[in-house]
Design an enzyme around this catalytic site. Structure first.
Site, PDB file in Angstrom:
ATOM      1  N   ASN A   8     -17.531  -3.427  15.870  1.00 23.15           N
ATOM      2  CA  ASN A   8     -17.529  -3.081  17.238  1.00 23.15           C
ATOM      3  C   ASN A   8     -17.527  -4.094  18.348  1.00 23.15           C
ATOM      4  OD1 ASN A   8     -17.666  -2.008  19.843  1.00 23.15           O
ATOM      5  ND2 ASN A   8     -19.712  -0.902  19.329  1.00 23.15           N
ATOM      6  N   LYS A  15     -20.795  -6.432  17.161  1.00 26.34           N
ATOM      7  CA  LYS A  15     -21.755  -5.735  16.473  1.00 26.34           C
ATOM      8  C   LYS A  15     -21.103  -5.330  15.162  1.00 26.34           C
ATOM      9  CE  LYS A  15     -24.134  -3.475  20.239  1.00 26.34           C
ATOM     10  NZ  LYS A  15     -23.887  -2.295  21.192  1.00 26.34           N
ATOM     11  N   ARG A  95     -14.019  -0.202  15.925  1.00 34.40           N
ATOM     12  CA  ARG A  95     -14.184   0.838  17.157  1.00 34.40           C
ATOM     13  C   ARG A  95     -13.228   0.203  18.370  1.00 34.40           C
ATOM     14  NH1 ARG A  95     -19.633   2.267  20.616  1.00 34.40           N
ATOM     15  NH2 ARG A  95     -18.402   3.530  22.236  1.00 34.40           N
ATOM     16  N   HIS A 183     -16.801   7.672  23.842  1.00 33.70           N
ATOM     17  CA  HIS A 183     -17.964   8.309  23.046  1.00 33.70           C
ATOM     18  C   HIS A 183     -17.396   8.965  21.841  1.00 33.70           C
ATOM     19  CE1 HIS A 183     -21.607   7.413  25.707  1.00 33.70           C
ATOM     20  NE2 HIS A 183     -21.593   6.204  24.982  1.00 33.70           N
ATOM     21  N   HIS A 211     -24.860  13.057  24.921  1.00 35.03           N
ATOM     22  CA  HIS A 211     -25.010  11.591  24.233  1.00 35.03           C
ATOM     23  C   HIS A 211     -25.682  10.987  25.255  1.00 35.03           C
ATOM     24  CE1 HIS A 211     -23.765   8.127  21.609  1.00 35.03           C
ATOM     25  NE2 HIS A 211     -24.331   7.611  22.924  1.00 35.03           N
ATOM     26  N   ARG A 244     -25.084   2.513  35.002  1.00 34.22           N
ATOM     27  CA  ARG A 244     -23.773   2.647  35.856  1.00 34.22           C
ATOM     28  C   ARG A 244     -24.394   4.005  36.792  1.00 34.22           C
ATOM     29  NH1 ARG A 244     -20.391   3.389  30.488  1.00 34.22           N
ATOM     30  NH2 ARG A 244     -21.909   1.902  29.175  1.00 34.22           N
ATOM     31  N   ASP A 287     -34.229   0.944  31.081  1.00 32.26           N
ATOM     32  CA  ASP A 287     -34.669   1.304  29.780  1.00 32.26           C
ATOM     33  C   ASP A 287     -35.652   2.483  29.903  1.00 32.26           C
ATOM     34  OD1 ASP A 287     -35.014  -0.046  26.829  1.00 32.26           O
ATOM     35  OD2 ASP A 287     -36.434   1.468  27.586  1.00 32.26           O
ATOM     36  N   ARG A 289     -37.778   3.953  27.898  1.00 28.98           N
ATOM     37  CA  ARG A 289     -39.135   3.874  27.488  1.00 28.98           C
ATOM     38  C   ARG A 289     -39.863   2.972  28.849  1.00 28.98           C
ATOM     39  NH1 ARG A 289     -36.966   1.392  21.918  1.00 28.98           N
ATOM     40  NH2 ARG A 289     -35.581   0.830  23.538  1.00 28.98           N
ATOM     41  N   GLY A 332     -29.756   7.161  22.046  1.00 24.96           N
ATOM     42  CA  GLY A 332     -31.067   6.703  22.115  1.00 24.96           C
ATOM     43  C   GLY A 332     -32.091   7.472  22.868  1.00 24.96           C
ATOM     44  N   ILE A 333     -31.627   8.032  24.107  1.00 22.48           N
ATOM     45  CA  ILE A 333     -32.680   8.862  24.898  1.00 22.48           C
ATOM     46  C   ILE A 333     -32.759  10.470  24.312  1.00 22.48           C
ATOM     47  CG2 ILE A 333     -33.010   9.903  27.166  1.00 22.48           C
ATOM     48  CD1 ILE A 333     -31.474   7.209  28.201  1.00 22.48           C
ATOM     49  N   GLY A 334     -31.532  10.806  24.018  1.00 26.32           N
ATOM     50  CA  GLY A 334     -31.393  12.179  23.430  1.00 26.32           C
ATOM     51  C   GLY A 334     -32.213  12.385  22.151  1.00 26.32           C
ATOM     52  N   GLU A 335     -32.134  11.327  21.441  1.00 27.60           N
ATOM     53  CA  GLU A 335     -32.579  11.540  19.925  1.00 27.60           C
ATOM     54  C   GLU A 335     -34.540  11.106  19.992  1.00 27.60           C
ATOM     55  OE1 GLU A 335     -30.703   8.774  17.461  1.00 27.60           O
ATOM     56  OE2 GLU A 335     -28.720   9.852  18.119  1.00 27.60           O
ATOM     57  N   GLU A 385     -22.371   6.415  14.580  1.00 29.88           N
ATOM     58  CA  GLU A 385     -20.939   6.024  15.010  1.00 29.88           C
ATOM     59  C   GLU A 385     -20.384   4.981  13.735  1.00 29.88           C
ATOM     60  OE1 GLU A 385     -22.785   5.274  18.599  1.00 29.88           O
ATOM     61  OE2 GLU A 385     -20.705   5.549  19.834  1.00 29.88           O
TER      62      GLU A 385
HETATM   63  P1  ADP Z   1     -26.445   2.274  23.827  1.00 33.51           P
HETATM   64  O1  ADP Z   1     -25.796   3.127  24.776  1.00 33.51           O
HETATM   65  O2  ADP Z   1     -26.814   0.954  24.157  1.00 33.51           O
HETATM   66  O3  ADP Z   1     -25.918   2.387  22.098  1.00 33.51           O
HETATM   67  P2  ADP Z   1     -28.831   3.768  22.787  1.00 33.51           P
HETATM   68  O4  ADP Z   1     -28.236   4.969  22.443  1.00 33.51           O
HETATM   69  O5  ADP Z   1     -29.257   2.654  21.937  1.00 33.51           O
HETATM   70  O6  ADP Z   1     -27.976   2.864  23.744  1.00 33.51           O
HETATM   71  O7  ADP Z   1     -29.973   4.065  23.821  1.00 33.51           O
HETATM   72  C1  ADP Z   1     -30.714   3.249  24.392  1.00 33.51           C
HETATM   73  C2  ADP Z   1     -31.829   4.032  25.254  1.00 33.51           C
HETATM   74  O8  ADP Z   1     -32.479   4.952  24.416  1.00 33.51           O
HETATM   75  C3  ADP Z   1     -32.705   3.199  26.272  1.00 33.51           C
HETATM   76  O9  ADP Z   1     -32.833   3.875  27.364  1.00 33.51           O
HETATM   77  C4  ADP Z   1     -34.132   3.311  25.281  1.00 33.51           C
HETATM   78  O10 ADP Z   1     -35.203   3.294  26.272  1.00 33.51           O
HETATM   79  C5  ADP Z   1     -34.000   4.628  24.918  1.00 33.51           C
HETATM   80  N1  ADP Z   1     -35.000   5.100  23.770  1.00 33.51           N
HETATM   81  C6  ADP Z   1     -34.967   4.454  22.454  1.00 33.51           C
HETATM   82  N2  ADP Z   1     -35.960   4.722  22.014  1.00 33.51           N
HETATM   83  C7  ADP Z   1     -36.695   5.691  22.928  1.00 33.51           C
HETATM   84  C8  ADP Z   1     -38.043   6.545  22.909  1.00 33.51           C
HETATM   85  N3  ADP Z   1     -38.720   6.465  21.935  1.00 33.51           N
HETATM   86  N4  ADP Z   1     -38.113   7.223  23.933  1.00 33.51           N
HETATM   87  C9  ADP Z   1     -37.557   7.028  25.001  1.00 33.51           C
HETATM   88  N5  ADP Z   1     -36.387   6.414  25.291  1.00 33.51           N
HETATM   89  C10 ADP Z   1     -35.960   5.602  24.065  1.00 33.51           C
END
Ligand code: ADP
Length: 399
Positions: A8, A15, A95, A183, A211, A244, A287, A289, A332-335, A385
């Site tokens: 990617n 990556k 990708r 995506h 996503h 964004r 971020d 977190r 990352g956020i959804g999961e 992905e």
């Molecule tokens: P990318 O679009 O760069 O692939 P990711 O899918 O890795 O991004 O998602 C990154 C986001 O997920 C960041 O905002 C990060 O803070 C959030 N994230 C990752 N782990 C957690 C967590 N345990 N709790 C809350 N948010 C998280």
């Protein structure tokens, strides 16, 4: 060991993941990592299957080396390192941002395909040239190594005309100013997991997949095919994201030009780098977190707006899909953010959507998080992905 390399490539990063052959369902990559800071301070990090760092080094190049030459150095460093691990490459999967209207599915690279993909560069100037560069370099170095391109746009080509069209003069539509969607590999992967997680009937009904990562988009499927999505001509439309803005009044851009004298580069920075969670939190962080852990009122407002905008997009997709049988969170956020899932789904309690608070806390594997009496299924499905691209590469090449 015969393996598959997944790449990617961006302008300043590359990556990668290496999968052993034969590829099995959800097999973890045997190596993964990235080369970051290409053009400035190029750092190469590689990890093994357990996440242990095997390599963390800087790639040096003489002062003034052009970006393209540095991108080539990064690719060479990766190929040399892979060779040093006794990996024998059977194929490479890439990708690629844009497949235009022609490529609605992954495709094996030929000189003709590559030439066609280059014509899509004006549609994605920030990504497409960088996605294609390693393909060209590998084809030159290893002419018999099969390469496959998987497109971010491909999944969305099943959207009906009205979901793909902007209300703008037709000549622009005809030249490709349409709602492409992105995506795609993530949605492709999630769509293939749906039956196993929410059951066949719901999976084939109206499903909205959120996503939510640094980049965030949402797509609706019916019969596992995309019927609408929030990203459009570029990956800037729709959801508020890490940096964004997502959908805003287009006249804000005019205002920036007329009142503040913004040029194209400044507008681009405003749309892609300074807005979203970062902008609304007053520069605190992009971020999730960090924002969740902060007591600053700006952080709380950024989160509030993120949840609200996500809910509005989901509601819009629900209309486009003609219902909502299931809502799926990934990225990352959804999961990982149970707080985000709770806040977003609270907007749908009037529809009889209810989360199970305990299930919402569970991490890891794909699972449902709705309460037993919820009218709408809600699930968390970790996306993959790279594996999806590996799967298409092996399928297309019968590896
Ligand atoms: P990318 O679009 O760069 O692939 P990711 O899918 O890795 O991004 O998602 C990154 C986001 O997920 C960041 O905002 C990060 O803070 C959030 N994230 C990752 N782990 C957690 C967590 N345990 N709790 C809350 N948010 C998280």
């Amino acid at each position: 060991m015969k393996s598959l390399l997944i790449i990617n490539a961006g302008s300043s990063s590359l990556k990668f993941a290496v999968f052993a052959l034969p590829l099995t369902q959800d097999a973890p990559s045997i190596y993964r990592g990235q080369i970051d800071g290409i053009g400035a301070n190029t750092q190469f990090v590689a990890k093994d299957i357990d996440g242990k760092t095997l390599l963390d080094t800087f790639i040096k190049s003489p002062e003034g080396t052009p970006l393209e030459a540095q991108q080539q150095l990064a690719l060479d460093a990766l190929l040399n390192w892979i060779e040093s691990q006794n990996v024998q490459l059977a194929a490479v999967g890439h990708r690629v941002l844009h497949g235009g209207k022609e490529f609605c599915a992954p495709v094996q690279i030929t000189p003709e395909v590559l030439a066609k993909l280059e014509t899509f560069i004006p549609l994605g100037p920030l990504h497409q040239p960088h996605n294609l560069r390693p393909i060209r370099a590998l084809a030159k170095k290893y002419p018999s190594l099969p390469q496959v391109a998987c497109f971010d746009t491909a999944f969305h080509r099943t959207q009906p005309w009205e979901a793909q069209t902007y209300p703008i003069p037709r000549n622009f539509t005809d030249e490709g100013v349409i709602r492409w969607g992105f995506h795609g590999s993530s949605y492709d992967y999630i769509a293939r997991q749906l039956e196993g997680v929410i059951g066949k009937e719901k999976a084939h009904g109206a499903v909205v997949i959120a996503h939510m990562g640094n980049g965030a988009s949402i797509a609706a499927t019916r019969g596992l095919k995309c019927v609408a999505t929030t990203m459009g001509f570029t990956a800037a439309e729709g959801m508020m994201m890490g940096t964004r803005c997502g959908t805003i009044d287009p006249s804000i851009i005019l205002y920036l030009v007329e009142k503040h004298g913004y040029n194209a580069a400044q507008i681009s920075s405003f749309i892609y780098k300074e807005s979203g969670l970062l902008g609304v939190s007053g520069g605190l962080s992009q971020d999730m977190r960090t924002l969740e852990a902060s007591d600053a009122p700006e952080a709380k407002e950024a989160l509030k707006l993120f949840y609200y905008r996500a809910a509005r997009e989901i509601a819009s997709l629900t209309a486009a899909a003609g219902g909502l049988d299931a809502l799926v969170f990934t990225g990352g956020i959804g999961e990982n953010s149970s707080a985000a899932r709770k806040a977003v789904t609270d907007y749908f309690s009037w529809m009889g959507l209810k989360l199970d608070p305990e299930l919402n806390k569970v991490r890891g594997k794909a699972h449902c998080i709705h309460a037993a009496d919820s009218k709408i299924a809600v699930a968390v499905i970790p996306t993959n992905e790279e594996w999806m691209i590996a799967y298409h590469t092996t399928s297309l090449l019968s590896l």
